[in-house]
Design a protein around this motif. Structure first.
Motif, PDB file in Angstrom:
ATOM      1  N   PRO A  15      39.247  45.713  34.504  1.00 51.26           N
ATOM      2  CA  PRO A  15      38.658  44.376  34.426  1.00 51.26           C
ATOM      3  C   PRO A  15      37.379  44.382  33.589  1.00 51.26           C
ATOM      4  O   PRO A  15      36.709  45.413  33.484  1.00 51.26           O
ATOM      5  CB  PRO A  15      38.353  44.028  35.890  1.00 51.26           C
ATOM      6  N   ASP A  61      36.181  37.034  36.826  1.00 51.39           N
ATOM      7  CA  ASP A  61      36.899  37.823  35.821  1.00 51.39           C
ATOM      8  C   ASP A  61      37.875  38.783  36.482  1.00 51.39           C
ATOM      9  O   ASP A  61      39.004  38.965  36.008  1.00 51.39           O
ATOM     10  CB  ASP A  61      35.921  38.622  34.955  1.00 51.39           C
ATOM     11  N   THR A  76      45.369  38.499  38.558  1.00 51.96           N
ATOM     12  CA  THR A  76      46.441  37.509  38.442  1.00 51.96           C
ATOM     13  C   THR A  76      47.282  37.750  37.191  1.00 51.96           C
ATOM     14  O   THR A  76      48.509  37.676  37.238  1.00 51.96           O
ATOM     15  CB  THR A  76      45.851  36.083  38.408  1.00 51.96           C
ATOM     16  N   GLU A  77      46.635  38.094  36.077  1.00 53.73           N
ATOM     17  CA  GLU A  77      47.348  38.356  34.818  1.00 53.73           C
ATOM     18  C   GLU A  77      48.276  39.566  34.923  1.00 53.73           C
ATOM     19  O   GLU A  77      49.308  39.607  34.268  1.00 53.73           O
ATOM     20  CB  GLU A  77      46.352  38.614  33.688  1.00 53.73           C
ATOM     21  N   HIS A  78      47.903  40.546  35.713  1.00 52.77           N
ATOM     22  CA  HIS A  78      48.668  41.794  35.795  1.00 52.77           C
ATOM     23  C   HIS A  78      49.579  41.861  37.019  1.00 52.77           C
ATOM     24  O   HIS A  78      50.051  42.928  37.388  1.00 52.77           O
ATOM     25  CB  HIS A  78      47.709  42.986  35.772  1.00 52.77           C
ATOM     26  N   ARG A  79      49.843  40.727  37.566  1.00 50.67           N
ATOM     27  CA  ARG A  79      50.705  40.647  38.740  1.00 50.67           C
ATOM     28  C   ARG A  79      52.167  40.785  38.303  1.00 50.67           C
ATOM     29  O   ARG A  79      52.590  40.210  37.316  1.00 50.67           O
ATOM     30  CB  ARG A  79      50.476  39.292  39.383  1.00 50.67           C
ATOM     31  N   HIS A  80      52.935  41.532  39.071  1.00 54.58           N
ATOM     32  CA  HIS A  80      54.370  41.735  38.776  1.00 54.58           C
ATOM     33  C   HIS A  80      55.200  41.058  39.845  1.00 54.58           C
ATOM     34  O   HIS A  80      54.849  41.057  41.009  1.00 54.58           O
ATOM     35  CB  HIS A  80      54.718  43.225  38.749  1.00 54.58           C
ATOM     36  N   SER A 134      40.902  36.893  37.804  1.00 59.00           N
ATOM     37  CA  SER A 134      41.750  36.488  36.674  1.00 59.00           C
ATOM     38  C   SER A 134      42.564  37.668  36.173  1.00 59.00           C
ATOM     39  O   SER A 134      43.757  37.547  35.908  1.00 59.00           O
ATOM     40  CB  SER A 134      40.904  35.932  35.534  1.00 59.00           C
ATOM     41  N   ARG A 135      41.910  38.804  36.050  1.00 63.24           N
ATOM     42  CA  ARG A 135      42.582  40.020  35.577  1.00 63.24           C
ATOM     43  C   ARG A 135      43.701  40.427  36.538  1.00 63.24           C
ATOM     44  O   ARG A 135      44.798  40.788  36.113  1.00 63.24           O
ATOM     45  CB  ARG A 135      41.555  41.139  35.444  1.00 63.24           C
TER      46      ARG A 135
END
Length: 69
Positions: free
Chosen positions: A43, A58, A64-68, A61-62
């Protein structure tokens, strides 16, 4: 806290985490966070002198973006 030149209704409430606090929140070892900083794979962080801080917005957000899935 208010910044000059901002609308009177706009307020900023920054929440910064230390490396230890982020480690407790996300559960990776602190050493892993250090490795992520070195490889620019973790992050975003802020460096204030020798102090490292992570903006909780931040970080979330990070995550959430890298959620699979």
């Amino acid at each position: 806290m208010r910044l000059l030149g901002m609308d009177a209704m706009t307020q900023i409430t920054p929440t910064f985490l230390t490396q230890r606090e982020l480690s407790e929140l996300l559960r990776p070892p602190e050493r892993t966070l250090e490795d992520w900083r070195l490889t620019h794979s973790g992050p975003p962080y802020l460096k204030l002198g020798r102090h490292v801080r992570y903006d909780v917005h931040d970080v979330l957000s990070r995550v959430t973006e890298h959620r699979h899935g």
